[in-house]
Design a protein around this motif. Structure first.
Motif, mmCIF file in Angstrom:
data_model
loop_
_atom_site.group_PDB
_atom_site.id
_atom_site.type_symbol
_atom_site.label_atom_id
_atom_site.label_comp_id
_atom_site.label_asym_id
_atom_site.label_seq_id
_atom_site.Cartn_x
_atom_site.Cartn_y
_atom_site.Cartn_z
ATOM 1 N N SER A 20 -9.496 -0.205 1.986
ATOM 2 C CA SER A 20 -8.232 0.266 1.433
ATOM 3 C C SER A 20 -7.152 -0.748 1.785
ATOM 4 C CB SER A 20 -7.882 1.637 2.004
ATOM 5 O OG SER A 20 -7.577 1.534 3.382
ATOM 6 N N THR A 21 -6.072 -0.744 1.040
ATOM 7 C CA THR A 21 -4.991 -1.698 1.337
ATOM 8 C C THR A 21 -4.387 -1.406 2.698
ATOM 9 O OG1 THR A 21 -3.513 -0.313 0.002
ATOM 10 C CG2 THR A 21 -4.390 -2.293 -1.033
ATOM 11 N N SER A 65 0.829 -1.211 0.000
ATOM 12 C CA SER A 65 0.000 0.000 0.000
ATOM 13 C C SER A 65 0.862 1.259 0.000
ATOM 14 C CB SER A 65 -0.964 0.013 1.186
ATOM 15 O OG SER A 65 -0.302 0.307 2.388
ATOM 16 N N ASP A 91 -6.489 -0.279 -4.011
ATOM 17 C CA ASP A 91 -7.678 0.023 -3.206
ATOM 18 C C ASP A 91 -8.946 -0.340 -3.961
ATOM 19 O OD1 ASP A 91 -6.125 0.911 -1.173
ATOM 20 O OD2 ASP A 91 -6.565 3.038 -1.436
#
Length: 165
Positions: free
Chosen positions: A36-37, A18, A26
């Motif tokens: 989200s990551t 990320s 994402d």
């Protein structure tokens, strides 16, 4: 305990991805920042390491899994909250010459009578330097107040206190 450590390391790997890929992975269509990551990586790593710590402390597999899941939810929620906070943070525009009117400054190059010197304005972690003109001569080090704008690079100033000749 080894499976939990492997899960935790996988979560750290997702967090690193990320950071490197900057949100490319994402899932924008799924509940915003919750998938989200960063949030998923935080959840998976906390689940793994939380479960490993609980199992290392003597908790049975099922209890360690529950503790890891609780830790994962807490860290995942915090990651999503922090991601949302950072993404929605407003940034100020860069100040322009006309914005400095009214600000305090310091003379860094003496201002001669009828001529130009230089001042430094410090605001919000930024340092701005302008040519400056005053009604009377001002020595370097004088604290001044910006009173007007002459051009994009020059301002008029007045001393904030009386300067002895």
């Amino acid at each position: 305990m080894t499976p939990f450590v492997i899960i935790g390391l996988c979560g750290v790997g997702v967090l690193l991805l990320s950071l490197v890929l900057d949100g490319i992975l994402d899932f924008d269509g799924l509940a915003g920042d919750w998938f989200s990551t960063a949030a998923l990586g935080g959840f998976v790593s906390a689940l793994g390491f939380g479960g490993a710590i609980a199992q290392g402390a003597g908790a049975p597999q099922l209890v360690a899994t529950g503790i890891g899941a609780g830790a994962g939810l807490l860290v995942g929620w915090f990651s999503a909250w922090l991601t949302r906070l950072v993404r929605s943070g407003a940034t100020d525009e860069t100040p322009t010459t006309r914005d400095v009117v009214g600000w305090d400054a310091q003379v860094v190059s003496a201002i001669p009578d009828g001529g130009y010197g230089a001042i430094t304005v410090r605001r919000g972690g930024h340092t701005f330097r302008f040519n400056a003109q005053a009604e009377r001569a001002l020595p370097a080090g004088t604290e001044v107040h910006v009173t007007g704008v002459l051009s994009p690079t020059a301002v008029t100033v007045a001393a904030t206190y009386d300067v002895l000749p």
